[in-house]
Write a protein that holds these residues in place. Structure first.
Motif, PDB file in Angstrom:
ATOM      1  N   VAL A   1       0.822  -1.217   0.000  1.00 54.41           N
ATOM      2  CA  VAL A   1       0.000   0.000   0.000  1.00 54.41           C
ATOM      3  C   VAL A   1       0.857   1.268   0.000  1.00 54.41           C
ATOM      4  O   VAL A   1       0.351   2.368   0.176  1.00 54.41           O
ATOM      5  CB  VAL A   1      -0.991   0.025   1.190  1.00 54.41           C
ATOM      6  N   VAL A   2       2.155   1.094  -0.194  1.00 55.74           N
ATOM      7  CA  VAL A   2       3.039   2.266  -0.284  1.00 55.74           C
ATOM      8  C   VAL A   2       3.703   2.255  -1.660  1.00 55.74           C
ATOM      9  O   VAL A   2       4.776   1.676  -1.845  1.00 55.74           O
ATOM     10  CB  VAL A   2       4.117   2.251   0.823  1.00 55.74           C
ATOM     11  N   PRO A   3       3.077   2.869  -2.658  1.00 53.84           N
ATOM     12  CA  PRO A   3       3.638   2.820  -4.014  1.00 53.84           C
ATOM     13  C   PRO A   3       5.014   3.484  -4.097  1.00 53.84           C
ATOM     14  O   PRO A   3       5.781   3.200  -5.014  1.00 53.84           O
ATOM     15  CB  PRO A   3       2.604   3.559  -4.872  1.00 53.84           C
ATOM     16  N   GLU A   4       5.306   4.332  -3.137  1.00 53.77           N
ATOM     17  CA  GLU A   4       6.595   5.043  -3.159  1.00 53.77           C
ATOM     18  C   GLU A   4       7.728   4.198  -2.575  1.00 53.77           C
ATOM     19  O   GLU A   4       8.853   4.686  -2.419  1.00 53.77           O
ATOM     20  CB  GLU A   4       6.484   6.347  -2.341  1.00 53.77           C
TER      21      GLU A   4
ATOM     22  N   GLN B   1       9.885   1.819  -3.406  1.00 53.99           N
ATOM     23  CA  GLN B   1      11.210   1.707  -4.030  1.00 53.99           C
ATOM     24  C   GLN B   1      11.969   3.025  -3.955  1.00 53.99           C
ATOM     25  O   GLN B   1      13.180   3.051  -3.713  1.00 53.99           O
ATOM     26  CB  GLN B   1      11.096   1.254  -5.496  1.00 53.99           C
ATOM     27  N   GLN B   2      11.243   4.112  -4.168  1.00 48.89           N
ATOM     28  CA  GLN B   2      11.863   5.435  -4.122  1.00 48.89           C
ATOM     29  C   GLN B   2      12.400   5.720  -2.717  1.00 48.89           C
ATOM     30  O   GLN B   2      13.537   6.160  -2.542  1.00 48.89           O
ATOM     31  CB  GLN B   2      10.795   6.470  -4.530  1.00 48.89           C
ATOM     32  N   ILE B   3      11.577   5.421  -1.719  1.00 48.85           N
ATOM     33  CA  ILE B   3      11.981   5.645  -0.330  1.00 48.85           C
ATOM     34  C   ILE B   3      13.221   4.803  -0.017  1.00 48.85           C
ATOM     35  O   ILE B   3      14.180   5.260   0.625  1.00 48.85           O
ATOM     36  CB  ILE B   3      10.824   5.295   0.634  1.00 48.85           C
ATOM     37  N   ARG B   4      13.217   3.592  -0.525  1.00 46.42           N
ATOM     38  CA  ARG B   4      14.316   2.663  -0.304  1.00 46.42           C
ATOM     39  C   ARG B   4      15.617   3.174  -0.927  1.00 46.42           C
ATOM     40  O   ARG B   4      16.670   3.149  -0.293  1.00 46.42           O
ATOM     41  CB  ARG B   4      13.892   1.350  -0.969  1.00 46.42           C
ATOM     42  N   GLU B   5      15.517   3.649  -2.155  1.00 46.56           N
ATOM     43  CA  GLU B   5      16.726   4.148  -2.824  1.00 46.56           C
ATOM     44  C   GLU B   5      17.285   5.368  -2.101  1.00 46.56           C
ATOM     45  O   GLU B   5      18.496   5.500  -1.917  1.00 46.56           O
ATOM     46  CB  GLU B   5      16.417   4.509  -4.283  1.00 46.56           C
ATOM     47  N   GLU B   6      16.390   6.249  -1.690  1.00 44.58           N
ATOM     48  CA  GLU B   6      16.858   7.445  -0.982  1.00 44.58           C
ATOM     49  C   GLU B   6      17.514   7.068   0.346  1.00 44.58           C
ATOM     50  O   GLU B   6      18.479   7.693   0.773  1.00 44.58           O
ATOM     51  CB  GLU B   6      15.676   8.394  -0.728  1.00 44.58           C
ATOM     52  N   ALA B   7      16.959   6.064   0.978  1.00 44.60           N
ATOM     53  CA  ALA B   7      17.501   5.649   2.275  1.00 44.60           C
ATOM     54  C   ALA B   7      18.917   5.109   2.124  1.00 44.60           C
ATOM     55  O   ALA B   7      19.796   5.406   2.940  1.00 44.60           O
ATOM     56  CB  ALA B   7      16.595   4.604   2.910  1.00 44.60           C
ATOM     57  N   ALA B   8      19.145   4.319   1.068  1.00 43.41           N
ATOM     58  CA  ALA B   8      20.490   3.778   0.849  1.00 43.41           C
ATOM     59  C   ALA B   8      21.456   4.919   0.564  1.00 43.41           C
ATOM     60  O   ALA B   8      22.576   4.956   1.094  1.00 43.41           O
ATOM     61  CB  ALA B   8      20.471   2.773  -0.303  1.00 43.41           C
ATOM     62  N   ALA B   9      21.016   5.886  -0.243  1.00 45.75           N
ATOM     63  CA  ALA B   9      21.879   7.023  -0.567  1.00 45.75           C
ATOM     64  C   ALA B   9      22.181   7.831   0.692  1.00 45.75           C
ATOM     65  O   ALA B   9      23.320   8.267   0.916  1.00 45.75           O
ATOM     66  CB  ALA B   9      21.212   7.908  -1.619  1.00 45.75           C
ATOM     67  N   LEU B  10      21.145   8.008   1.520  1.00 47.25           N
ATOM     68  CA  LEU B  10      21.336   8.734   2.773  1.00 47.25           C
ATOM     69  C   LEU B  10      22.388   8.049   3.640  1.00 47.25           C
ATOM     70  O   LEU B  10      23.313   8.691   4.154  1.00 47.25           O
ATOM     71  CB  LEU B  10      19.991   8.810   3.513  1.00 47.25           C
ATOM     72  N   LYS B  11      22.237   6.738   3.791  1.00 50.66           N
ATOM     73  CA  LYS B  11      23.164   6.018   4.661  1.00 50.66           C
ATOM     74  C   LYS B  11      24.587   6.041   4.077  1.00 50.66           C
ATOM     75  O   LYS B  11      25.566   6.163   4.818  1.00 50.66           O
ATOM     76  CB  LYS B  11      22.670   4.585   4.829  1.00 50.66           C
ATOM     77  N   ASN B  12      24.692   5.948   2.758  1.00 49.57           N
ATOM     78  CA  ASN B  12      26.030   6.040   2.145  1.00 49.57           C
ATOM     79  C   ASN B  12      26.668   7.396   2.446  1.00 49.57           C
ATOM     80  O   ASN B  12      27.853   7.484   2.740  1.00 49.57           O
ATOM     81  CB  ASN B  12      25.938   5.833   0.628  1.00 49.57           C
ATOM     82  N   HIS B  13      25.870   8.426   2.351  1.00 46.67           N
ATOM     83  CA  HIS B  13      26.376   9.769   2.651  1.00 46.67           C
ATOM     84  C   HIS B  13      26.860   9.858   4.103  1.00 46.67           C
ATOM     85  O   HIS B  13      27.929  10.397   4.380  1.00 46.67           O
ATOM     86  CB  HIS B  13      25.277  10.807   2.379  1.00 46.67           C
ATOM     87  N   VAL B  14      26.059   9.294   5.000  1.00 42.91           N
ATOM     88  CA  VAL B  14      26.451   9.329   6.417  1.00 42.91           C
ATOM     89  C   VAL B  14      27.766   8.581   6.621  1.00 42.91           C
ATOM     90  O   VAL B  14      28.677   9.074   7.298  1.00 42.91           O
ATOM     91  CB  VAL B  14      25.350   8.720   7.304  1.00 42.91           C
TER      92      VAL B  14
END
Lengths: 223, 478, 278
Positions: B42-45, B47-60
């Protein structure tokens, strides 16, 4: 920090900077690189789930899905009667404590005001916000809103105003960010306490409240 | 805890014979897998949320020291104390010191996996301080004197009958003498016993799911509310947490929270998601008088420096183990240390050393389901292969496996020789297997034929030689 | 895929795979028949052996590279490389480039080969845009209920899920009934199944039970490793379920005995033959 811990701090920070291929790390927050401090102060939001325009409708649906009950009241003066009615209809008969923030209401004489002591069966508290995305109430601790009322009593009744309903968790966090000082605790509570630790089967009332009931009022909370 | 990962094979084989364990593990699928799928559908977003999260963690991770220093300053601004520990021993020492200085006799504990890494409970007990686990699952295994078998459902291996026996044995001292069997009644009994423990605890120790550099708050997620009672009631609060848990802002924590509960239990949000920092503010009626956080390295910086860096994106949701068919078969204890399942097979060798956990990276079919469900897109099979490379390079694989593999690889890179060898063995096996179509037993194939027949080669010869025959027949016919 | 982006069939190098070569030549011939029906010229480079997965997955990268170089040399002149296996195609597509990371000579060659390598059903549907109704010969007839096991590498590395099903839909008489957990590993895992036979046994037993629960008379799949594993377990359990590679069914070449059963025991490919698993 002890001298040993100071050494541990330097050792850990040194290992990190070495791992990242930097000569040395910063010693204090004043030396934070500009891009990092920018990143922290920008408060950039990530992709948010779409939740539609009817925030209150969505909130109620979400709350009911996590076993919170919601009733609408006309005015703040109805709160005491609504609490009495709820307790009577649920067969709750025992000590009650309310947040100091609600002390001005016309409570029965034996009602406690303050933090939870562990003996009360029911608490009544205001909240900072409620989140349509998740069906959570956001409760900020303060002298007038002690956090133990959220966790110790068996029954937790929350007074919520429609204009406190926000779309996303991020909106509730932004409201907290504006508080000065930052509250010691911001608790998002999304339904009564539960556990799945015995055979992955959900049981209600593991440690915290067994029942949560929301009194939804129109407009804004009193300042 | 003392690692027993070297005994993986034997422990796994024993676990497979345990009928209670099999029954208990069957709840993983109904309890976690289906609910997760429903929650993300029920969360169509997603994959997008997932990709951003990985990018966020990489940045950290690329700025880890900076964000930790920023977090530290924010905690201090809120009146809290920040401690650092470069390994598990240092963590245990810091925690014991704080408790001793506070004159603590009992400690309430929320679930902390970092605490398990360092055996904080053992250190407290050695110092004469009684630690009491308050997460129901952790409490159950504490009574059973067992390690957790799952990172979010520590007692997933126990049936309710086994829990009933444990409670019956340990709760009689409190006057609770009836052996209850109903799940709700068991939960209620634990609630009653633990309420009293909360009341008398001097110190509360919890882990943290995220640290927010901006505000100095840590985020603590539970469903039971035990983390909040542990954080709010005792007079001293200690948070023990791995250094990789820091994120820049509230918004960043919010984004990761969106992934965490859905991946872990299929809830949209956990029942209790709390942000806390520092001791009680002026005028506050409740909350601790003192607040400490211990930032723990324990090999995380080694992972950061090496080729396991991506593992540090892990938010400990447990989805990888919930979806792992090996975990689902043998349960968590077989892995022999704190972290089981796919993430455990990457993290455990990294923390305790590949030599002490050399089986774990190999005990996997590389089916990739773990990486598919990982909310942080950690390429777990790739990281397991990295460990396998290490075990190969250091000669940690069995002589038989090395010899067999080496021989085969030698032949496979010599096509003509390989052709001849395979043609010979296939024609032999075809002849031998002609009557049944399969083998029940075959020398050197015990691993295979223990549980299954070996299908006999179908063609009488290899494809390559049959194809060559066919080609030359065609050419002759032209 | 739109017609504009469709590739001309061209010359296809068949990567036979070691398990098809050793265990099931019929799958190789079935693949050739399907590729030729789709208009391809098929060649079978003689110097091929294996994709190197056993070495790669055991952490022996040097051996894996040696074998991979052999594959690259054998196939690099061709328009496409096609394998009747998601696992081997996945090895070439996903892991060869990684294996030669930093190698100025071999990395580009590995990359170039990777981009032209495909699993059989994916090549037919995704690359050629073949119309299953035209591609599948009328002789492809398979009566009864079948179920399909999704092999992990093909599914997760190459996205193979709908392609075999789209093709099977054109096989006369075939009624596909999905099993529960069709995407869960069967417990083969290459060397895993012999290194950890007990765990593998549990996993393949679970899979066999799921197959059985569908009531299907046959289980199909796209990878010989999984199929040998499942067939071996079903055979040990004396279960009357036939096992075929999907290419055999699509090409109408099920006139040979099912995997693990007695040669030529099933003359009529439509019906299970009593006694084949005794």
């Amino acid at each position: 920090m002890t001298s040993g811990e100071l050494a541990a701090r330097e050792r850990v920070l040194g290992r990190i900077s070495a791992a990242l291929g930097r000569e040395r790390s910063i010693a204090s927050v004043d030396q934070l690189p500009a891009d990092v401090s920018d990143r922290i102060s920008r408060h950039q939001r990530h992709t948010l789930p779409t939740i539609g325009d009817d925030l209150v409708g969505r909130l109620i649906t979400q709350m009911e899905a996590v076993l919170m009950s919601v009733v609408r009241l006309q005015s703040r003066s109805d709160v005491v009667e609504a609490v009495r009615f709820y307790c009577a209809s649920e067969g709750i008969d025992g000590p009650m404590t309310v947040s100091p923030a609600l002390a001005d209401l016309d409570w029965p004489a034996e009602t406690g005001v303050g933090a939870a002591s562990g003996v009360e069966l029911t608490s009544v508290t205001p909240c900072l916000a409620a989140v349509a995305e998740t069906g959570s109430v956001a409760l900020a601790s303060h002298a007038a809103t002690p956090a133990t009322l959220n966790f110790l009593p068996d029954n937790h009744i929350i007074v919520l105003y429609e204009n406190q309903v926000v779309a996303h968790v991020d909106d509730a966090l932004a409201k907290m960010r504006d508080l000065d000082p930052l509250p010691r605790a911001l608790n998002f509570v999304t339904g009564p306490s539960r556990t799945g630790d015995i055979e992955q089967t959900i049981e209600i009332g593991a440690h915290g409240p067994r029942r949560m009931h929301v009194l939804l009022l129109p407009g804004d909370p009193p300042v | 805890m003392k690692p027993e990962s070297l005994a993986f094979s034997a422990n796994a084989s024993r676990a497979l014979l345990d009928e209670d364990l099999k029954a208990a593990l069957s709840h993983v699928k109904t309890g976690f897998v289906g609910k997760r799928l429903e929650a993300i559908s029920v969360v169509p977003e997603w994959q997008q949320i997932r990709e951003e999260a990985a990018a966020l963690k990489n940045h950290v991770l690329d700025n880890l020291d900076h964000y930790l220093v920023a977090y530290e300053a924010s905690v201090q601004r809120n009146g809290g104390h920040v401690h650092w520990a470069s390994d598990g021993d240092e963590l245990a020492r810091v925690v014991v010191d704080i408790c001793t200085q506070a004159g603590a006799r009992t400690v309430a504990k929320g679930k902390t996996m970092v605490g398990e890494e360092a055996d904080v409970n053992g250190a407290l007990e050695a110092a004469g301080i009684e630690p009491i686990e308050t997460d129901l699952g952790e409490y159950i295994i504490q009574l059973a004197k067992e390690p957790p078998s799952h990172i979010i459902a520590p007692a997933v291996h126990k049936t309710k009958e086994q829990v009933a026996d444990l409670f019956h044995e340990h709760h009689q001292q409190y006057g609770l003498t009836e052996r209850l069997i109903d799940r709700g009644a068991l939960v209620n009994e634990a609630r009653t016993v633990l309420r009293e423990k909360f009341r008398v605890a001097d110190v509360g120790i919890t882990g943290a799911n995220f640290l927010i550099a901006e505000t100095g708050q840590h985020v603590l997620v539970t469903n039971e509310g035990n983390g909040d009672l542990t954080s709010n009631l005792p007079r001293v609060q200690i948070v023990v947490v791995g250094i990789e848990k820091v994120v820049p802002t509230l918004e960043d924590a919010s984004s990761l929270l969106r992934l965490l509960a859905r991946s872990a239990t299929g809830q949209h949000f956990s029942n209790y998601t709390s942000l806390m920092s520092g001791p009680k503010r002026e005028g506050d009626l409740d909350g601790p008088d003192a607040f400490h956080v211990v930032l723990v390295d324990n090999k995380r910086t080694e992972m950061l420096a090496g080729d396991l860096k991506e593992m540090l994106r892990c938010i400990r949701c447990g989805a990888c183990m919930n979806h792992c068919p090996v975990y689902g078969s043998v349960g968590g204890h077989a892995y022999g240390w704190v972290y089981p399942g796919p993430m455990g097979s990457v993290v455990t060798p990294a923390i305790i050393g590949v030599e002490k956990a050399k089986d774990l990276p190999h005990a996997c079919t590389l089916n990739g389901r773990c990486a598919e469900v990982c909310p942080m897109s950690i390429p777990l099979p790739k990281l397991l292969r990295r460990h396998r490379q290490t075990t190969f390079e250091r000669g940690l694989q069995s002589a038989n496996a090395r010899y067999g593999l080496g021989l085969w690889a030698w032949a496979a890179s010599r096509p003509k020789l390989y052709r001849g060898l395979t043609r010979m063995s296939v024609s032999l096996l075809s002849r031998l297997g002609r009557r049944r179509g399969h083998f029940r037993r075959l020398p050197f194939a015990g691993g295979w034929t223990q549980a299954r027949d070996l299908p006999a080669p179908q063609g009488g010869s290899t494809f390559m030689s049959l194809y060559a025959q066919q080609r030359s027949a065609e050419e002759a016919g032209q | 895929m739109s017609p504009e982006t469709q590739t001309t069939p061209g010359t296809v190098g068949l990567f036979v795979t070691c398990l098809v070569d050793l265990q099931r030549p019929n799958v190789g011939f079935a693949s050739i028949r399907l590729l030729e029906a789709a208009g391809c010229k098929v060649v079978v480079p003689e110097s091929q052996t294996c994709c190197g997965q056993p070495a790669y997955n055991s952490g022996d990268n040097a051996s894996a590279q040696r074998i991979a170089r052999n594959v690259i040399e054998a196939f690099e002149g061709l328009d496409h490389v096609v394998a009747p296996s998601g696992s081997c195609a996945g090895m070439i597509r996903e892991h060869f480039p990684e294996l030669f990371e930093g190698d100025a000579e071999w990395q580009p060659r590995a990359q170039a080969l990777a981009e032209r390598t495909h699993e059989l059903t994916s090549f037919l549907i995704d690359v050629l845009g073949a119309d299953p109704a035209q591609l599948i010969p009328d002789t492809a007839r398979f009566d009864g209920i079948v179920t399909y096991h999704d092999s992990c590498s093909g599914l997760r590395e190459l996205g193979i899920k709908e392609q075999p099903r789209a093709l099977l839909a054109s096989v006369t008489g075939l009624d596909l009934k999905e099993m529960d957990d069709t995407e869960v590993c069967c417990g083969f895992g290459g060397t895993f199944c012999v290194k950890y036979p007990d765990i593998s046994e549990r996993m393949v037993s679970d899979k066999a039970a799921l197959v059985k629960a569908t009531g299907a008379g046959a289980v199909l799949g796209g990878d010989m490793g999984c199929l040998l594993n499942i067939a071996g377990r079903l055979s040990r359990l004396d279960q009357d379920v036939r096992v075929y590679h999907v290419a055999e069914v699509l090409a109408g070449m099920t006139d040979v005995a099912p995997i693990g059963a007695v040669n030529n025991a099933i003359a009529d490919n439509g019906k299970a033959n009593e006694g084949t698993r005794r």
